[in-house]
Design a protein around this motif. Structure first.
Motif, PDB file in Angstrom:
ATOM      1  N   SER A 135     -27.032 -32.122  -1.661  1.00  0.00           N
ATOM      2  CA  SER A 135     -27.643 -30.652  -1.560  1.00  0.00           C
ATOM      3  C   SER A 135     -26.448 -29.772  -1.860  1.00  0.00           C
ATOM      4  O   SER A 135     -25.156 -30.071  -1.978  1.00  0.00           O
ATOM      5  N   ARG A 136     -26.778 -28.466  -2.190  1.00  0.00           N
ATOM      6  CA  ARG A 136     -25.578 -27.466  -2.382  1.00  0.00           C
ATOM      7  C   ARG A 136     -24.954 -27.333  -0.918  1.00  0.00           C
ATOM      8  O   ARG A 136     -23.653 -27.016  -0.867  1.00  0.00           O
ATOM      9  N   LEU A 183     -29.222 -32.472  -5.875  1.00  0.00           N
ATOM     10  CA  LEU A 183     -28.936 -32.461  -7.307  1.00  0.00           C
ATOM     11  C   LEU A 183     -28.050 -33.786  -7.557  1.00  0.00           C
ATOM     12  O   LEU A 183     -27.411 -34.587  -6.831  1.00  0.00           O
ATOM     13  N   ILE A 208     -26.360 -26.351 -14.197  1.00  0.00           N
ATOM     14  CA  ILE A 208     -27.760 -26.508 -14.684  1.00  0.00           C
ATOM     15  C   ILE A 208     -28.089 -25.829 -16.034  1.00  0.00           C
ATOM     16  O   ILE A 208     -28.875 -26.489 -16.720  1.00  0.00           O
ATOM     17  N   GLU A 258     -29.010 -31.643 -12.677  1.00  0.00           N
ATOM     18  CA  GLU A 258     -30.627 -31.583 -12.443  1.00  0.00           C
ATOM     19  C   GLU A 258     -31.239 -31.483 -10.995  1.00  0.00           C
ATOM     20  O   GLU A 258     -30.123 -32.392 -10.315  1.00  0.00           O
ATOM     21  N   GLU A 259     -32.314 -31.370 -10.784  1.00  0.00           N
ATOM     22  CA  GLU A 259     -32.567 -31.475  -9.378  1.00  0.00           C
ATOM     23  C   GLU A 259     -33.382 -33.042  -9.293  1.00  0.00           C
ATOM     24  O   GLU A 259     -33.683 -33.438 -10.309  1.00  0.00           O
ATOM     25  N   ARG A 276     -33.858 -29.377   1.859  1.00  0.00           N
ATOM     26  CA  ARG A 276     -32.939 -28.873   0.831  1.00  0.00           C
ATOM     27  C   ARG A 276     -33.020 -29.419  -0.428  1.00  0.00           C
ATOM     28  O   ARG A 276     -33.400 -30.658  -0.534  1.00  0.00           O
ATOM     29  N   THR A 277     -32.952 -29.118  -1.461  1.00  0.00           N
ATOM     30  CA  THR A 277     -32.845 -29.661  -2.886  1.00  0.00           C
ATOM     31  C   THR A 277     -31.509 -30.406  -3.141  1.00  0.00           C
ATOM     32  O   THR A 277     -30.442 -29.996  -3.131  1.00  0.00           O
ATOM     33  N   SER A 298     -35.852 -33.645  -2.905  1.00  0.00           N
ATOM     34  CA  SER A 298     -35.374 -32.813  -1.649  1.00  0.00           C
ATOM     35  C   SER A 298     -35.511 -33.696  -0.517  1.00  0.00           C
ATOM     36  O   SER A 298     -36.048 -34.770  -0.212  1.00  0.00           O
TER      37      SER A 298
END
Length: 429
Positions: free
Chosen positions: A31-32, A76, A54, A60-61, A73-74, A64
């Motif tokens: 996640s970020r 990546l 991105i 890309e995602e 949280r997404t 989560s």
């Protein structure tokens, strides 16, 4: 504008992009929030870099995860299809060419056998060109989409400003061969696609350190045991590895003549070519027309019969002597470099595998000084026979990371675009 340390804003952005890309590459999905501590960047910098990556299609995602009391949280990850590399292994028995996506998933492969170890430069160049054409056609990939081609070769590779990579392969009859120039001539690839040429032991070491049994080690040696013998030294000062001509260490004064022409080299006793020659000289029966890999399989079966019949005493004696020579050679590396880990790879090393390694380990530790011997482990590499090819593909990948995920700049000698020429013509002089 450059700062006090000479780094420009562009340099900083490139470094930040590279840091995020590499963390996602090796440890993702992340996640970020996780990328901040992992890269040492602020949350704002992470958000800006991720948005940039991105936008370029490099990240890309990937789903989560729940957070403690907050919004999910997404995650990546690196986009696999956002880049492609080719790895080439100019080996002892064949030229192997493999096409990979950005995550080093193999998409296509081609192999060209080398009959009777034919190292004619023209033959090698033709095999490489044909293999590249085949894998691109198999995958339906345009050559312009490649990040680069990495090539692992025998011998010492000198990088020159005028002729590119020049190979000094004394054991295969290559005397200052300008291989990079030859590969660019008549190539199926555009000139703008980079070529990275290096010693095969170094590309093997690079692969094992990035993805194999060397991960996490700061001081390591990866040895290549094939027709000949080579090694790659990895230290904090040489984190990308340095090829070591270990096979031409003198282990016996006035000993057997090596392929390089000298007497008593380790390779003259421990390389698969010399191992088979010694068995043949003692009356060993090598299958007619067999290549080295098939012959070594036959020798191993003779020394360690799978059906429980009596072992061939000559094959067994030659293998045991070879294990001692290899162990003695490793002890010199242990004493000189004091590595924490030694990994043995190459097609011959992997083929002999567990049968051979315990004896090699025993001799290495008995010949080495006590303190460094107590602090080293000796194991087989974990990536299999394709490790040199994978390591070759890592060469353009590492360059891509160093550029922050940017493709190489256009050739400065190529004509500038029309809009730039028009702008220059309108600018007052």
């Amino acid at each position: 504008m450059a700062g006090r340390n000479g780094r420009t804003v562009r340099d900083l952005r490139r470094a930040n992009r590279g840091a995020v890309l590499q963390r996602l590459y090796f440890d993702g999905p992340l996640s970020r929030f996780e990328l901040g501590p992992a890269t040492g960047l602020s949350s704002g910098s992470v958000s800006n870099v991720v948005a940039d990556l991105i936008g370029d299609g490099l990240v890309e995602e990937a789903g989560s995860v729940d957070s403690d009391g907050g919004r999910p949280r997404t995650l990546l990850r690196v986009t696999p299809a956002s880049g492609h590399m080719i790895g080439v292994d100019v080996g002892e028995t064949r030229v192997r060419v493999e096409l990979f996506d950005l995550t080093l998933t193999e998409l296509a492969r081609a192999e060209r056998p080398l009959e009777q170890q034919r190292y004619e430069v023209g033959v090698i160049v033709d095999h490489v060109h044909a293999g590249i054409t085949e894998v691109l056609a198999t995958a339906g990939l345009a050559p312009e989409r490649l990040l680069g081609v990495g090539i692992g070769v025998p011998g010492i590779v000198e990088h020159t400003p005028d002729r590119g990579a020049v190979v000094h392969g004394q054991t295969i009859g290559w005397d200052a061969v300008a291989l990079e120039s030859l590969l660019r001539s008549g190539s199926p690839l555009p000139d703008g696609v980079p070529r990275f040429i290096d010693n095969g032991a170094r590309t093997l070491g690079q692969a094992e350190m990035w993805f194999g049994a060397g991960r996490g080690a700061r001081n390591a040696l990866v040895v290549l045991f094939g027709s000949g013998v080579g090694a790659c030294l990895v230290t904090p000062e040489a984190e990308h590895g340095r090829a070591v001509e270990w096979g031409h260490l003198t282990v016996r004064v006035r000993g057997r003549r090596c392929r390089c022409g000298a007497l008593g080299c380790l390779e003259a006793y421990a390389g698969a070519e010399s191992l088979l020659a010694r068995w043949r000289e003692e009356g060993g029966r090598i299958p007619r027309g067999a290549d080295e890999e098939t012959a070594l399989t036959a020798m191993l079966a003779a020394a360690y019969p799978p059906d429980g019949t009596a072992a061939d005493p000559v094959a067994l004696a030659v293998l045991e002597e070879t294990a001692e020579y290899l162990g003695a050679g490793l002890s010199d590396l242990i004493n000189l470099f004091q590595p924490e880990r030694i990994l043995m790879g190459g097609w011959a090393g992997l083929q002999l595998g567990a049968r051979f390694l315990p004896a090699v380990r025993k001799h290495a530790l008995s010949y080495a000084l006590r303190h460094p011997a107590e602090n080293v482990t000796i194991e087989l590499g974990s990536l299999g026979p394709d490790a040199v090819t994978v390591g070759a593909a890592i060469l353009p990948l590492a360059d891509f990371f160093a550029r922050g995920g940017r493709r190489p700049d256009p050739d400065p000698e190529s004509p500038p675009p029309a809009w730039r020429r028009a702008l220059r013509e309108r600018t007052p002089r």
